[in-house]
Scaffold this motif. Structure first.
Motif, PDB file in Angstrom:
ATOM      1  N   GLU A   1       0.833  -1.213   0.000  1.00  0.00           N
ATOM      2  CA  GLU A   1       0.000   0.000   0.000  1.00  0.00           C
ATOM      3  C   GLU A   1       0.862   1.255   0.000  1.00  0.00           C
ATOM      4  O   GLU A   1       0.529   2.250  -0.655  1.00  0.00           O
ATOM      5  CB  GLU A   1      -0.923   0.004   1.220  1.00  0.00           C
ATOM      6  CG  GLU A   1      -1.998  -1.059   1.182  1.00  0.00           C
ATOM      7  CD  GLU A   1      -2.685  -1.267   2.526  1.00  0.00           C
ATOM      8  OE1 GLU A   1      -3.791  -1.832   2.512  1.00  0.00           O
ATOM      9  OE2 GLU A   1      -2.131  -0.892   3.586  1.00  0.00           O
ATOM     10  N   ALA A   2       1.973   1.218   0.717  1.00  0.00           N
ATOM     11  CA  ALA A   2       2.869   2.373   0.776  1.00  0.00           C
ATOM     12  C   ALA A   2       3.419   2.705  -0.606  1.00  0.00           C
ATOM     13  O   ALA A   2       3.526   3.884  -0.972  1.00  0.00           O
ATOM     14  CB  ALA A   2       4.005   2.112   1.769  1.00  0.00           C
ATOM     15  N   ILE A   3       3.764   1.705  -1.390  1.00  0.00           N
ATOM     16  CA  ILE A   3       4.257   1.959  -2.748  1.00  0.00           C
ATOM     17  C   ILE A   3       3.148   2.580  -3.593  1.00  0.00           C
ATOM     18  O   ILE A   3       3.390   3.513  -4.370  1.00  0.00           O
ATOM     19  CB  ILE A   3       4.800   0.666  -3.397  1.00  0.00           C
ATOM     20  CG1 ILE A   3       6.059   0.207  -2.669  1.00  0.00           C
ATOM     21  CG2 ILE A   3       5.072   0.856  -4.882  1.00  0.00           C
ATOM     22  CD1 ILE A   3       7.211   1.200  -2.685  1.00  0.00           C
ATOM     23  N   GLY A   4       1.941   2.124  -3.427  1.00  0.00           N
ATOM     24  CA  GLY A   4       0.816   2.739  -4.130  1.00  0.00           C
ATOM     25  C   GLY A   4       0.648   4.199  -3.739  1.00  0.00           C
ATOM     26  O   GLY A   4       0.412   5.063  -4.596  1.00  0.00           O
ATOM     27  N   ARG A   5       0.802   4.480  -2.463  1.00  0.00           N
ATOM     28  CA  ARG A   5       0.717   5.875  -1.996  1.00  0.00           C
ATOM     29  C   ARG A   5       1.836   6.723  -2.591  1.00  0.00           C
ATOM     30  O   ARG A   5       1.627   7.879  -2.959  1.00  0.00           O
ATOM     31  CB  ARG A   5       0.766   5.917  -0.466  1.00  0.00           C
ATOM     32  CG  ARG A   5      -0.494   5.345   0.184  1.00  0.00           C
ATOM     33  CD  ARG A   5      -0.352   5.218   1.674  1.00  0.00           C
ATOM     34  NE  ARG A   5      -0.390   6.527   2.325  1.00  0.00           N
ATOM     35  CZ  ARG A   5      -0.319   6.692   3.639  1.00  0.00           C
ATOM     36  NH1 ARG A   5      -0.193   5.648   4.434  1.00  0.00           N
ATOM     37  NH2 ARG A   5      -0.359   7.891   4.160  1.00  0.00           N
ATOM     38  N   LEU A   6       3.043   6.158  -2.672  1.00  0.00           N
ATOM     39  CA  LEU A   6       4.161   6.900  -3.262  1.00  0.00           C
ATOM     40  C   LEU A   6       3.929   7.187  -4.741  1.00  0.00           C
ATOM     41  O   LEU A   6       4.283   8.267  -5.231  1.00  0.00           O
ATOM     42  CB  LEU A   6       5.469   6.118  -3.095  1.00  0.00           C
ATOM     43  CG  LEU A   6       6.156   6.247  -1.752  1.00  0.00           C
ATOM     44  CD1 LEU A   6       7.371   5.330  -1.704  1.00  0.00           C
ATOM     45  CD2 LEU A   6       6.562   7.680  -1.478  1.00  0.00           C
ATOM     46  N   MET A   7       3.363   6.248  -5.464  1.00  0.00           N
ATOM     47  CA  MET A   7       3.077   6.481  -6.883  1.00  0.00           C
ATOM     48  C   MET A   7       2.066   7.616  -7.026  1.00  0.00           C
ATOM     49  O   MET A   7       2.235   8.503  -7.875  1.00  0.00           O
ATOM     50  CB  MET A   7       2.555   5.206  -7.537  1.00  0.00           C
ATOM     51  CG  MET A   7       3.605   4.141  -7.701  1.00  0.00           C
ATOM     52  SD  MET A   7       2.896   2.712  -8.541  1.00  0.00           S
ATOM     53  CE  MET A   7       3.941   1.413  -7.936  1.00  0.00           C
TER      54      MET A   7
END
Length: 141
Positions: free
Chosen positions: A113-119
């Motif tokens: 989820e954190a990677i999705g937030r960063l994108m």
């Protein structure tokens, strides 16, 4: 499996953002709307990648003291280092940890989820940079 699935998507977002940043005229770094400058948004984006690598992937932040980056080449280098740091952190994360919730200053998220937030974060700032370029008042020298 998670890393190999996420990496191409992450790289697509990063490649597009880095290409946009590299194409900026040096003089646009100080363009501003409200309190946001283009250079500040670029630096912020890299700093958040360092933070997320630390918070969600357990990778120590190599950045140390936050310096002010004032040239385009410094900002491009910072983005490159933050991206390499986060990519290494993603690659080192065991498969089973990608779906385990992690507490952070931003709340609870899994690393995935954190990677999705960063994108999403990168996309928001790319849009802000374009908006500033279109609408900021340029000084006549």
């Amino acid at each position: 499996m998670t890393f190999t699935s996420v990496l191409p998507i992450w790289q697509a977002v990063q490649t597009r953002f880095h290409k946009m940043v590299k194409a900026l005229p040096e003089e646009d770094l100080n363009l501003k709307l409200g309190n946001s400058t283009i250079g500040g948004l670029i630096q912020h984006n890299a700093e958040v990648e360092f933070m997320f690598a630390e918070w969600f992937f357990g990778r120590p932040n190599p950045q140390g003291d936050k310096a002010a980056y004032s040239t385009l080449s410094e900002l491009v280098d910072l983005l490159t280092v933050s991206n390499e740091n986060l990519t290494a952190a993603m690659q080192e994360l065991p498969e089973e940890a990608w779906h385990v919730s992690v507490e952070s200053a931003f709340g609870t998220s899994t690393p995935l989820e954190a990677i999705g937030r960063l994108m999403y974060h990168t996309g928001i700032h790319a849009g802000q940079i374009s908006l500033i370029q279109k609408n900021a008042v340029r000084s006549e020298v």
